[in-house]
Design a protein around this motif. Sequence first.
Motif, PDB file in Angstrom:
ATOM      1  N   GLU A  34       0.880  -1.361   0.062  1.00 46.95           N
ATOM      2  CA  GLU A  34       0.124  -0.134  -0.073  1.00 46.95           C
ATOM      3  C   GLU A  34       0.828   1.367   0.074  1.00 46.95           C
ATOM      4  N   ASP A  35       2.123   1.161   0.085  1.00 44.94           N
ATOM      5  CA  ASP A  35       3.018   2.291   0.359  1.00 44.94           C
ATOM      6  C   ASP A  35       3.810   2.465  -0.936  1.00 44.94           C
ATOM      7  N   PRO A  36       3.463   3.513  -1.787  1.00 39.02           N
ATOM      8  CA  PRO A  36       4.175   3.838  -3.028  1.00 39.02           C
ATOM      9  C   PRO A  36       5.802   4.134  -2.912  1.00 39.02           C
ATOM     10  N   ASP A  37       6.248   4.362  -1.568  1.00 40.68           N
ATOM     11  CA  ASP A  37       7.730   4.483  -1.140  1.00 40.68           C
ATOM     12  C   ASP A  37       8.231   3.111  -0.790  1.00 40.68           C
ATOM     13  N   CYS A  38       7.586   2.015  -0.994  1.00 41.33           N
ATOM     14  CA  CYS A  38       8.033   0.785  -0.710  1.00 41.33           C
ATOM     15  C   CYS A  38       7.927  -0.186  -2.044  1.00 41.33           C
ATOM     16  N   THR A  39       9.037  -0.854  -2.318  1.00 35.82           N
ATOM     17  CA  THR A  39       9.284  -1.647  -3.501  1.00 35.82           C
ATOM     18  C   THR A  39       9.811  -3.145  -3.278  1.00 35.82           C
ATOM     19  N   ALA A  40       9.090  -4.180  -3.618  1.00 35.16           N
ATOM     20  CA  ALA A  40       9.684  -5.643  -3.342  1.00 35.16           C
ATOM     21  C   ALA A  40       9.952  -6.044  -4.705  1.00 35.16           C
ATOM     22  N   ILE A  41      10.978  -6.674  -5.013  1.00 28.77           N
ATOM     23  CA  ILE A  41      11.241  -7.157  -6.058  1.00 28.77           C
ATOM     24  C   ILE A  41      12.149  -8.504  -5.894  1.00 28.77           C
ATOM     25  N   MET A  42      12.090  -9.307  -6.705  1.00 31.48           N
ATOM     26  CA  MET A  42      12.629 -10.709  -6.672  1.00 31.48           C
ATOM     27  C   MET A  42      13.459 -10.829  -7.984  1.00 31.48           C
ATOM     28  N   ILE A  43      14.783 -11.434  -7.632  1.00 32.42           N
ATOM     29  CA  ILE A  43      15.834 -11.602  -8.662  1.00 32.42           C
ATOM     30  C   ILE A  43      16.155 -12.945  -8.756  1.00 32.42           C
ATOM     31  N   GLU A  44      15.894 -13.360 -10.054  1.00 34.91           N
ATOM     32  CA  GLU A  44      16.413 -14.707 -10.469  1.00 34.91           C
ATOM     33  C   GLU A  44      17.407 -14.625 -11.479  1.00 34.91           C
ATOM     34  N   ASP A  45      18.656 -15.242 -11.483  1.00 39.92           N
ATOM     35  CA  ASP A  45      19.785 -14.838 -12.206  1.00 39.92           C
ATOM     36  C   ASP A  45      19.685 -13.156 -12.746  1.00 39.92           C
ATOM     37  N   ASP A  46      19.400 -12.830 -13.855  1.00 45.19           N
ATOM     38  CA  ASP A  46      19.799 -11.496 -14.373  1.00 45.19           C
ATOM     39  C   ASP A  46      18.114 -10.874 -14.371  1.00 45.19           C
ATOM     40  N   GLU A  47      17.316 -11.725 -14.161  1.00 48.00           N
ATOM     41  CA  GLU A  47      15.774 -11.226 -14.421  1.00 48.00           C
ATOM     42  C   GLU A  47      15.350 -10.719 -13.008  1.00 48.00           C
ATOM     43  N   PHE A 103      22.922  -8.439  -5.515  1.00 46.60           N
ATOM     44  CA  PHE A 103      23.336  -7.102  -5.042  1.00 46.60           C
ATOM     45  C   PHE A 103      23.533  -6.197  -6.179  1.00 46.60           C
ATOM     46  N   GLY A 104      24.441  -6.656  -7.255  1.00 46.00           N
ATOM     47  CA  GLY A 104      24.676  -5.774  -8.145  1.00 46.00           C
ATOM     48  C   GLY A 104      23.582  -5.506  -9.055  1.00 46.00           C
ATOM     49  N   ILE A 105      22.781  -6.237  -9.367  1.00 44.27           N
ATOM     50  CA  ILE A 105      21.627  -6.109 -10.130  1.00 44.27           C
ATOM     51  C   ILE A 105      20.542  -5.366  -9.236  1.00 44.27           C
ATOM     52  N   ALA A 106      20.192  -5.436  -8.106  1.00 48.21           N
ATOM     53  CA  ALA A 106      19.126  -4.825  -7.570  1.00 48.21           C
ATOM     54  C   ALA A 106      19.934  -3.177  -7.274  1.00 48.21           C
ATOM     55  N   THR A 107      21.058  -3.006  -6.933  1.00 44.30           N
ATOM     56  CA  THR A 107      21.481  -1.859  -6.705  1.00 44.30           C
ATOM     57  C   THR A 107      21.588  -0.673  -7.890  1.00 44.30           C
ATOM     58  N   ALA A 108      21.439  -1.480  -9.162  1.00 42.23           N
ATOM     59  CA  ALA A 108      21.548  -0.778 -10.360  1.00 42.23           C
ATOM     60  C   ALA A 108      20.043  -0.780 -10.949  1.00 42.23           C
ATOM     61  N   TYR A 109      19.262  -1.568 -10.537  1.00 42.19           N
ATOM     62  CA  TYR A 109      17.759  -1.552 -11.005  1.00 42.19           C
ATOM     63  C   TYR A 109      16.953  -0.117 -11.066  1.00 42.19           C
ATOM     64  N   ALA A 151      27.606 -16.601 -18.169  1.00 45.30           N
ATOM     65  CA  ALA A 151      26.400 -16.735 -17.763  1.00 45.30           C
ATOM     66  C   ALA A 151      26.403 -16.703 -16.175  1.00 45.30           C
ATOM     67  N   ARG A 152      27.436 -16.877 -15.529  1.00 42.57           N
ATOM     68  CA  ARG A 152      27.597 -16.899 -14.128  1.00 42.57           C
ATOM     69  C   ARG A 152      28.376 -15.704 -13.537  1.00 42.57           C
ATOM     70  N   GLY A 153      28.735 -14.725 -14.232  1.00 36.18           N
ATOM     71  CA  GLY A 153      29.294 -13.689 -13.702  1.00 36.18           C
ATOM     72  C   GLY A 153      28.571 -12.755 -12.786  1.00 36.18           C
ATOM     73  N   VAL A 154      29.170 -11.889 -12.153  1.00 39.20           N
ATOM     74  CA  VAL A 154      28.897 -10.787 -11.180  1.00 39.20           C
ATOM     75  C   VAL A 154      28.685  -9.454 -11.525  1.00 39.20           C
ATOM     76  N   ALA A 155      27.432  -9.040 -11.841  1.00 36.72           N
ATOM     77  CA  ALA A 155      27.326  -7.624 -12.140  1.00 36.72           C
ATOM     78  C   ALA A 155      27.880  -6.665 -11.283  1.00 36.72           C
ATOM     79  N   SER A 156      28.388  -5.821 -11.909  1.00 37.94           N
ATOM     80  CA  SER A 156      29.423  -4.692 -11.178  1.00 37.94           C
ATOM     81  C   SER A 156      29.341  -3.476 -11.798  1.00 37.94           C
ATOM     82  N   ASP A 157      28.115  -3.337 -12.614  1.00 31.58           N
ATOM     83  CA  ASP A 157      27.976  -1.729 -13.008  1.00 31.58           C
ATOM     84  C   ASP A 157      27.197  -0.997 -12.188  1.00 31.58           C
ATOM     85  N   VAL A 158      27.565  -0.504 -11.165  1.00 33.32           N
ATOM     86  CA  VAL A 158      26.942   0.345 -10.022  1.00 33.32           C
ATOM     87  C   VAL A 158      27.362   1.625  -9.966  1.00 33.32           C
TER      88      VAL A 158
END
Length: 502
Positions: free
Chosen positions: A119-132, A181-187, A258-265
């Motif tokens: 109910e709070d627009p200042d809260c976002t819940a995401i799920m990460i599977e691989d790079d998706e 972490f890398g994906i979530a911080t850049a998303y 395919a198993r690299g770690v995202a680092s573009d933050v």
Amino acid sequence: MPTTRTVPPDLADIRARTLAGLRDALSAEDVAGAENCAQRLYAALPVRERPGDNVVLVAYGGGKDSTYTLAFVRMVQLLLHDRYGSTFRLRSATNRQAGMPQAVMDNIDRAYQALGFAEDPDCTAIMIEDDEVRPFRRDEPASPRVLARNRLDMLMTGHRTMAEGRPTFCNSCNLSMVNSFGIATAYDGGVDLVITGDSPAEQRSYYLWVNRLARNHGRQPRQTGDAGFGSFLRSADAIAGVYFTEIFGADAKDEVAARGVASDVPKELRFFSIFEDTGYSSLHHWPLLTGFLGFAFDELAFSFTESDCANPTLMAHLRGLKCERLYGRDYGEGLDEYVAFATRLMHTKEFPDWLVDRVRQRYDGPDAAARMRERANGFAAEAYGLGEEQLICMVYSPFAGKGERLGDYLTRERPHLLDRLDEIHDFLAGGPDSDVAAELSAASGLEPRQLRTLYGGATLLGVSEGRSNILQAMLDGDPHKEVIMTRRSPEGPLEPELLSGR
């Protein structure tokens, strides 16, 4: 002073009720800690005059500690709104993997409901599977692609380590978590602060260990001039490159990439530690966890030191199988060894005695071993598509190290193939295809080309092409292990053996 934002009455009411609920569920000490943390975090925001322009990330695995962290940071968010009429945006990110049973997803969902996330627009819940990245949904089916990858990673590592618990299940999972972490911080425009419960000293120690591990195994991380989170992620990516090259072979470019770690933050991204403001002891947070947040300790999800992953149940199962099949002892004796080890870990991690007893009781009684064996096999089939036959094969690790344990495996488990041992060695070494390949693939759960990769790879304690084995180096730096005394035959002497797990 920060700019006040007008909040609709319904949202103001939700925030007030959520804040009141958190105040009631937390101890006075933790409430005071949250108030102090709110002041520190406000001072750390890059854009203090407009708090809503700042995004704060919490990595939420669904276990008891990360559930508490999320609730604590949500309270900080609400305290800032109560104090200034404006607050930061909170992003919660869950990295999904095969070891998470449905009970974990249910716990996450109940926490989000209690905290008023939807109910709070200042809260976002995401799920990460691989790079998706996708919005969190409790009933979202797991990605078949990610499950297949988790299964393969587990088998290829387990077959190099005789199914040793930590490397088999945790190495690739930990690298995947860092990637998330890398994906979530850049998303979606990135984040400004990443919440951690580690002390600055703990953060620095882990950072130095990751960098040292990368350097020691021939991978100097790509340098871009910053020494922050991006540098850490690049070091982790370097480790991932070494690790998965070791597991899949030098020619497996696609699998490794395919198993690299995202680092573009963003270079300015910073960590913010709540270590000085609160503690993680679940005993002190019981009313919050099991009352306000509805956290349930499911038999699979609550598995020894983990409350968000069922893989430790498989680690115990594999120890039982090792004692039964390799050492000729009783399956239950192997379970007992693992339970003793893992409950000592639980005490080290300050689990309350009654929770430790709850886990121990699952494995007590005349029918407990058979019941837990069935439960573990059921989870292995559901999560990884594997039966006990494939787990037994992994315990032997018969193909790695030029098939050094192949004869033992065939003698005990497939004696009808023993007179074809030389033919199998020739096939695994890259010789002509053999009609026995299909049987070995079915027994192991791996394709013939993967069996050949294992054959050319070193075992855990070995070396590969003059380099120290990164699997061993990662286990050396892992605190979740212990040397136990065991018997490698029913009447044999007690001998030391390393046991690792969670």
